[in-house]
Design a protein around this motif. Structure first.
Motif, short mmCIF file in Angstrom:
data_model
loop_
_atom_site.label_atom_id
_atom_site.label_comp_id
_atom_site.label_asym_id
_atom_site.label_seq_id
_atom_site.Cartn_x
_atom_site.Cartn_y
_atom_site.Cartn_z
N VAL A 227 0.85 -1.18 0.00
CA VAL A 227 0.00 0.00 0.00
C VAL A 227 0.89 1.24 0.00
CG1 VAL A 227 -1.80 1.27 1.22
CG2 VAL A 227 -1.77 -1.23 1.30
N LEU A 228 0.58 2.19 -0.89
CA LEU A 228 1.31 3.45 -0.94
C LEU A 228 0.52 4.51 -0.18
CD1 LEU A 228 3.74 5.06 -2.05
CD2 LEU A 228 2.33 5.60 -4.05
N VAL A 229 1.14 5.06 0.85
CA VAL A 229 0.50 6.09 1.67
C VAL A 229 1.28 7.38 1.54
CG1 VAL A 229 -0.08 6.80 4.02
CG2 VAL A 229 -0.37 4.41 3.34
N GLN A 230 0.56 8.47 1.26
CA GLN A 230 1.16 9.80 1.28
C GLN A 230 0.63 10.54 2.50
OE1 GLN A 230 0.13 12.44 -1.93
NE2 GLN A 230 1.85 13.80 -1.56
N SER A 231 1.54 10.96 3.37
CA SER A 231 1.13 11.60 4.61
C SER A 231 2.11 12.70 5.01
CB SER A 231 1.08 10.57 5.75
OG SER A 231 0.88 11.21 7.00
N LEU A 241 4.22 1.21 12.37
CA LEU A 241 4.07 0.20 11.31
C LEU A 241 4.60 -1.18 11.68
CD1 LEU A 241 4.91 2.40 8.19
CD2 LEU A 241 2.67 1.77 9.09
N ASN A 242 5.21 -1.33 12.84
CA ASN A 242 5.67 -2.66 13.30
C ASN A 242 6.50 -3.39 12.25
OD1 ASN A 242 4.27 -2.40 15.79
ND2 ASN A 242 2.36 -3.03 14.77
N GLY A 243 7.43 -2.65 11.65
CA GLY A 243 8.33 -3.27 10.68
C GLY A 243 7.73 -3.51 9.32
N GLN A 244 6.53 -2.98 9.04
CA GLN A 244 5.87 -3.21 7.75
C GLN A 244 6.29 -2.21 6.67
OE1 GLN A 244 1.91 -3.15 9.76
NE2 GLN A 244 1.48 -4.95 8.48
N LEU A 245 7.10 -1.21 7.05
CA LEU A 245 7.57 -0.24 6.07
C LEU A 245 8.54 -0.89 5.09
CD1 LEU A 245 7.66 2.78 5.17
CD2 LEU A 245 9.69 3.01 6.65
N ALA A 265 -7.83 3.59 8.54
CA ALA A 265 -8.58 3.82 9.78
C ALA A 265 -7.64 3.93 10.98
CB ALA A 265 -9.59 2.70 9.99
N MET A 266 -6.61 3.08 11.03
CA MET A 266 -5.66 3.10 12.15
C MET A 266 -4.92 4.43 12.21
SD MET A 266 -2.32 0.67 12.78
CE MET A 266 -1.39 1.50 11.48
N LEU A 267 -4.49 4.93 11.04
CA LEU A 267 -3.72 6.18 11.01
C LEU A 267 -4.60 7.38 11.37
CD1 LEU A 267 -1.57 5.57 7.80
CD2 LEU A 267 -0.91 5.24 10.19
N VAL A 268 -5.83 7.41 10.83
CA VAL A 268 -6.74 8.52 11.12
C VAL A 268 -7.13 8.52 12.59
CG1 VAL A 268 -9.04 9.45 10.67
CG2 VAL A 268 -7.60 8.68 8.76
N GLU A 269 -7.35 7.31 13.14
CA GLU A 269 -7.72 7.20 14.55
C GLU A 269 -6.60 7.70 15.46
OE1 GLU A 269 -8.82 3.49 17.34
OE2 GLU A 269 -9.99 3.62 15.47
N GLY A 271 -4.83 10.21 14.80
CA GLY A 271 -4.71 11.65 14.59
C GLY A 271 -3.69 12.03 13.54
N LEU A 272 -3.30 11.08 12.68
CA LEU A 272 -2.31 11.35 11.64
C LEU A 272 -3.01 11.66 10.31
CD1 LEU A 272 0.18 8.49 12.53
CD2 LEU A 272 0.31 10.90 13.18
N ARG A 273 -2.44 12.58 9.57
CA ARG A 273 -3.04 13.00 8.31
C ARG A 273 -2.65 12.04 7.18
NH1 ARG A 273 -0.62 18.88 8.13
NH2 ARG A 273 1.07 17.71 9.15
N VAL A 274 -3.66 11.68 6.38
CA VAL A 274 -3.44 10.82 5.21
C VAL A 274 -3.91 11.58 3.98
CG1 VAL A 274 -4.00 8.64 4.08
CG2 VAL A 274 -3.73 8.72 6.59
N ALA A 275 -2.95 11.99 3.14
CA ALA A 275 -3.29 12.72 1.92
C ALA A 275 -3.86 11.78 0.86
CB ALA A 275 -2.07 13.46 1.38
#
Length: 302
Positions: A227-231, A241-245, A265-269, A271-275
């Motif tokens: 999964v590609l995440v821009q934040s 990320l528990n080593g998932q990066l 959902a985990m990142l938003v919960e 309080g982190l921004r997901v572009a």
């Protein structure tokens, strides 16, 4: 719409097509792919009765080919190995002669059908210039207009967007999708993998004369587990990320994760921004290279 069984073609010691079992279903937008010299054009020519098979069977529109060619071909629009035309005549005159030369072309409706086909392919404004004065893209559009003259049930096209600019490619893609939505089955061979990826619903891949893959495009472009995440908060995302990066490039994080919605959902919960968040899938190019062994017609000096 198209079925072959053990279809084989030999030219002397050269095995051009090797036991191909093809299945193109009604309503498909079918992309036929393979490296140069893999047998694509030979197989297409056999479907149309232009080349006789050494062995095997061909059914097109439910009839044996080439035995029933006289009743099958009027229901097919085809453009193979580039558009054919009399270079000293205009585009309209070429289409009129082509329509008159084949079975089933009604003289009463000819002019209207020619104009409709020219409008469909973006040539409604052509003048009386001879075809030899046309650009490659215009000749390609004229060849496609010829394929559409009799409102075919099946289109068989070889590199239909060759010579077109990006806008022209998109216009032809939209036209083929619209024709397909209205009941025309589309079978095309192309080297433009990105175009096939945007247009086709099923693909067949040949290599060295053999059909090595035939499948729904959505199926072969399966999940990669990435999964590609821009934040903007990428630095704060990493510790969660528990080593998932897998990799990080500034705000872009490639993460090994099987559920993009759950990850978001985990990142938003937290309080982190997901572009943006995008599930990575295999590209058609990756699939073709894998099943054809990355074959090439390149010749290097030793």
């Amino acid at each position: 719409m198209i079925v072959t069984r053990g279809l084989t073609k030999r030219y002397g010691s050269v095995l051009a097509v090797d036991g191909v079992d093809l299945n193109v279903r009604e309503g498909d937008r079918y992309g036929f792919l393979g490296p140069n010299g893999s047998g694509k054009t030979t197989l297409v020519r056999m479907l149309l009765g232009l080349v006789y098979a050494t062995s095997g069977e061909i059914e097109v529109l439910g009839s044996r080919m080439p035995r029933r060619a006289a009743e099958v071909l009027p229901q097919i629009g085809a453009m193979v190995e580039g558009p054919a035309a009399y270079p000293h005549l205009s585009g309209r005159r070429n289409l009129s002669l082509l329509d008159a030369s084949g079975p089933g072309g009604s003289r009463r409706t000819r002019r209207a059908r020619i104009e409709e086909a020219l409008v469909q392919v973006g040539l409604s404004g052509i003048d009386r210039r001879p075809v030899k004065a046309y650009s490659l893209g215009m000749r390609q559009r004229l060849g496609l207009a010829a394929a559409l003259l009799r409102k075919p049930r099946l289109l068989i096209l070889d590199e239909p967007t060759n010579g077109l600019d990006p806008k022209g490619i998109r216009e032809i893609r939209d036209l083929l999708i619209a024709l397909n939505d209205n009941g025309t089955t589309v079978f095309l061979s192309s080297h433009l993998l990105s175009e096939v990826e945007q247009l086709c619903t099923r693909v067949g891949i040949v290599d060295r004369g053999r059909l090595v893959l035939e499948e729904e495009l959505a199926t072969i472009r399966g999940r990669t587990g990435l999964v590609l995440v821009q934040s903007p908060d990428a630095a704060d995302v990493v510790p969660m990320l528990n080593g998932q990066l897998v990799t990080r490039d500034g705000e872009n994080l490639l993460i090994r994760h099987g559920d993009p919605a759950a990850l978001n959902a985990m990142l938003v919960e937290a309080g982190l921004r997901v572009a943006s968040i995008t599930e990575q899938r295999r590209t058609l190019e990756q699939v073709v290279l894998k099943v054809t062994g990355a074959g090439s017609d390149r010749v290097d000096a030793s």
